[in-house]
Design a protein around this motif. Sequence first.
Motif, PDB file in Angstrom:
ATOM      1  N   VAL A   1       0.810  -1.221   0.000  1.00 13.66           N
ATOM      2  CA  VAL A   1       0.000   0.000   0.000  1.00 13.66           C
ATOM      3  C   VAL A   1       0.846   1.275   0.000  1.00 13.66           C
ATOM      4  CG1 VAL A   1      -1.969  -1.159   1.043  1.00 13.66           C
ATOM      5  CG2 VAL A   1      -0.279  -0.059   2.513  1.00 13.66           C
ATOM      6  N   ASP A   2       2.020   1.273   0.634  1.00 19.24           N
ATOM      7  CA  ASP A   2       2.838   2.490   0.675  1.00 19.24           C
ATOM      8  C   ASP A   2       3.416   2.844  -0.685  1.00 19.24           C
ATOM      9  OD1 ASP A   2       2.357   3.002   3.306  1.00 19.24           O
ATOM     10  OD2 ASP A   2       4.190   2.034   4.045  1.00 19.24           O
ATOM     11  N   ARG A   3       3.498   1.871  -1.587  1.00 16.13           N
ATOM     12  CA  ARG A   3       4.072   2.128  -2.907  1.00 16.13           C
ATOM     13  C   ARG A   3       3.025   2.189  -4.007  1.00 16.13           C
ATOM     14  NH1 ARG A   3       7.275  -1.688  -4.886  1.00 16.13           N
ATOM     15  NH2 ARG A   3       6.785  -3.369  -3.429  1.00 16.13           N
ATOM     16  N   PHE A   4       1.753   2.044  -3.624  1.00 17.40           N
ATOM     17  CA  PHE A   4       0.703   2.063  -4.629  1.00 17.40           C
ATOM     18  C   PHE A   4       0.503   3.461  -5.194  1.00 17.40           C
ATOM     19  CE2 PHE A   4      -3.800   2.994  -5.510  1.00 17.40           C
ATOM     20  CZ  PHE A   4      -3.965   2.197  -6.639  1.00 17.40           C
ATOM     21  N   HIS A   5       0.368   3.553  -6.515  1.00 19.12           N
ATOM     22  CA  HIS A   5       0.107   4.820  -7.186  1.00 19.12           C
ATOM     23  C   HIS A   5      -1.084   4.629  -8.120  1.00 19.12           C
ATOM     24  CE1 HIS A   5       3.772   6.632  -5.679  1.00 19.12           C
ATOM     25  NE2 HIS A   5       4.439   5.563  -6.074  1.00 19.12           N
ATOM     26  N   PRO A   6      -2.227   5.287  -7.839  1.00 17.03           N
ATOM     27  CA  PRO A   6      -3.393   5.123  -8.713  1.00 17.03           C
ATOM     28  C   PRO A   6      -3.134   5.717 -10.094  1.00 17.03           C
ATOM     29  CG  PRO A   6      -3.756   6.899  -7.143  1.00 17.03           C
ATOM     30  CD  PRO A   6      -2.475   6.222  -6.731  1.00 17.03           C
ATOM     31  N   ASP A   7      -3.673   5.058 -11.106  1.00 16.36           N
ATOM     32  CA  ASP A   7      -3.551   5.615 -12.452  1.00 16.36           C
ATOM     33  C   ASP A   7      -4.655   6.655 -12.659  1.00 16.36           C
ATOM     34  OD1 ASP A   7      -5.930   4.238 -13.063  1.00 16.36           O
ATOM     35  OD2 ASP A   7      -4.870   2.558 -13.989  1.00 16.36           O
TER      36      ASP A   7
ATOM     37  N   ALA B   1      -5.863   0.592   4.761  1.00 16.00           N
ATOM     38  CA  ALA B   1      -4.661  -0.125   5.189  1.00 16.00           C
ATOM     39  C   ALA B   1      -3.519   0.857   5.444  1.00 16.00           C
ATOM     40  CB  ALA B   1      -4.251  -1.141   4.125  1.00 16.00           C
ATOM     41  N   ARG B   2      -3.385   1.854   4.580  1.00 14.40           N
ATOM     42  CA  ARG B   2      -2.327   2.850   4.770  1.00 14.40           C
ATOM     43  C   ARG B   2      -2.522   3.616   6.074  1.00 14.40           C
ATOM     44  NH1 ARG B   2      -2.855   5.461   0.212  1.00 14.40           N
ATOM     45  NH2 ARG B   2      -1.136   4.451  -0.889  1.00 14.40           N
ATOM     46  N   GLN B   3      -3.752   4.023   6.345  1.00 12.84           N
ATOM     47  CA  GLN B   3      -4.038   4.778   7.567  1.00 12.84           C
ATOM     48  C   GLN B   3      -3.767   3.940   8.813  1.00 12.84           C
ATOM     49  OE1 GLN B   3      -8.068   6.191   7.288  1.00 12.84           O
ATOM     50  NE2 GLN B   3      -7.639   7.548   5.551  1.00 12.84           N
ATOM     51  N   GLN B   4      -4.017   2.644   8.726  1.00 12.79           N
ATOM     52  CA  GLN B   4      -3.812   1.765   9.872  1.00 12.79           C
ATOM     53  C   GLN B   4      -2.400   1.166   9.907  1.00 12.79           C
ATOM     54  OE1 GLN B   4      -7.037  -1.083  10.053  1.00 12.79           O
ATOM     55  NE2 GLN B   4      -8.571   0.505  10.360  1.00 12.79           N
ATOM     56  N   ARG B   5      -1.545   1.658   9.001  1.00 16.53           N
ATOM     57  CA  ARG B   5      -0.136   1.265   8.940  1.00 16.53           C
ATOM     58  C   ARG B   5       0.063  -0.218   8.670  1.00 16.53           C
ATOM     59  NH1 ARG B   5       2.872   5.606  10.281  1.00 16.53           N
ATOM     60  NH2 ARG B   5       1.894   7.266  11.514  1.00 16.53           N
ATOM     61  N   PHE B   6      -0.817  -0.778   7.871  1.00 14.36           N
ATOM     62  CA  PHE B   6      -0.636  -2.143   7.393  1.00 14.36           C
ATOM     63  C   PHE B   6       0.139  -2.109   6.090  1.00 14.36           C
ATOM     64  CE2 PHE B   6      -4.738  -3.249   9.712  1.00 14.36           C
ATOM     65  CZ  PHE B   6      -4.093  -3.999  10.690  1.00 14.36           C
ATOM     66  N   PRO B   7       1.047  -3.045   5.881  1.00 15.99           N
ATOM     67  CA  PRO B   7       1.848  -3.002   4.655  1.00 15.99           C
ATOM     68  C   PRO B   7       1.127  -3.505   3.418  1.00 15.99           C
ATOM     69  CG  PRO B   7       2.561  -4.831   6.040  1.00 15.99           C
ATOM     70  CD  PRO B   7       1.561  -4.045   6.844  1.00 15.99           C
ATOM     71  N   TRP B   8       0.121  -4.370   3.566  1.00  8.61           N
ATOM     72  CA  TRP B   8      -0.457  -5.016   2.390  1.00  8.61           C
ATOM     73  C   TRP B   8      -1.980  -5.040   2.420  1.00  8.61           C
ATOM     74  CZ3 TRP B   8       3.444  -8.374   4.787  1.00  8.61           C
ATOM     75  CH2 TRP B   8       4.700  -8.236   4.183  1.00  8.61           C
ATOM     76  N   LEU B   9      -2.531  -5.010   1.222  1.00  7.78           N
ATOM     77  CA  LEU B   9      -3.924  -5.380   0.998  1.00  7.78           C
ATOM     78  C   LEU B   9      -3.914  -6.615   0.115  1.00  7.78           C
ATOM     79  CD1 LEU B   9      -7.016  -4.889   1.124  1.00  7.78           C
ATOM     80  CD2 LEU B   9      -6.765  -3.563  -0.998  1.00  7.78           C
ATOM     81  N   TYR B  10      -4.404  -7.732   0.647  1.00 10.40           N
ATOM     82  CA  TYR B  10      -4.471  -8.974  -0.112  1.00 10.40           C
ATOM     83  C   TYR B  10      -5.742  -8.968  -0.971  1.00 10.40           C
ATOM     84  CZ  TYR B  10      -0.741 -10.929   2.799  1.00 10.40           C
ATOM     85  OH  TYR B  10       0.456 -11.168   3.421  1.00 10.40           O
TER      86      TYR B  10
END
Length: 244
Positions: free
Chosen positions: A75-81, A195-204
Amino acid sequence: MTTRHNPPEIFLSMPHPCSYLPGRTATSLFLDPRQPLNSQQYAGFMRLGFRRSGDLIYRPHCRECRACIPVRIPVDRFHPDRGQRRVWRRNQDLSMVSHPPIYNQEHFDLYQRYQAMRHPGGGMDDPDPQKYINFLGSRSIRTVFYEMRHLDKLLGVAVTDVLPDGLSAVYTFFDPAEKRRSLGSYAVLWQIELARQQRFPWLYLGYWIKDCRKMAYKGNYHPLEILQDGLWIEAQSAHKGTGA
């Protein structure tokens, strides 16, 4: 004294028609449902490519096919198109309300309309409320039903598991009349932000199947990590799907 828990037994299903690719036969590995897992244990199996349907934890295991690829979004590296940014802006008039994973008649009515329009004859349009909640809920894993509402109108429900190392997008159903909103895509984008707000690294996201229209859309999220030969690696060229 430390209590030791024996690992659950793993079974192989009988061959059955593939739910995603017509004309193919599938088999699955599944954990003994008599040994329910807690969230920590389930997260460990998710890192091995397993998924749940109700309390049944499974993984595709087909002899001659590897089309079902476990995927997750860092999630920290996700960039929406550009299209995803439009979907995000278009739905900022929605409120998201959390509900416990218990039967709700309004949810079930929407679920039935969704199945009748999006997946007719797919076997999930059973009118039995107990089968519905057994499919989406779990006895031992923390699950939240997130409502998508416009004013007082229920437009969709995103079912999400909360795990020690991330969120898992279990299932989303929505009003099929609201096609312009792309609510399936919005639900994924919203869960990424949660997930980003809750500081989780991944969304499965479960399984990406590029040749199956209803599963190929998962290749639209970048970067995307795939499980390959027991290792999570970044997909270098995830083919874009066409679903929402």
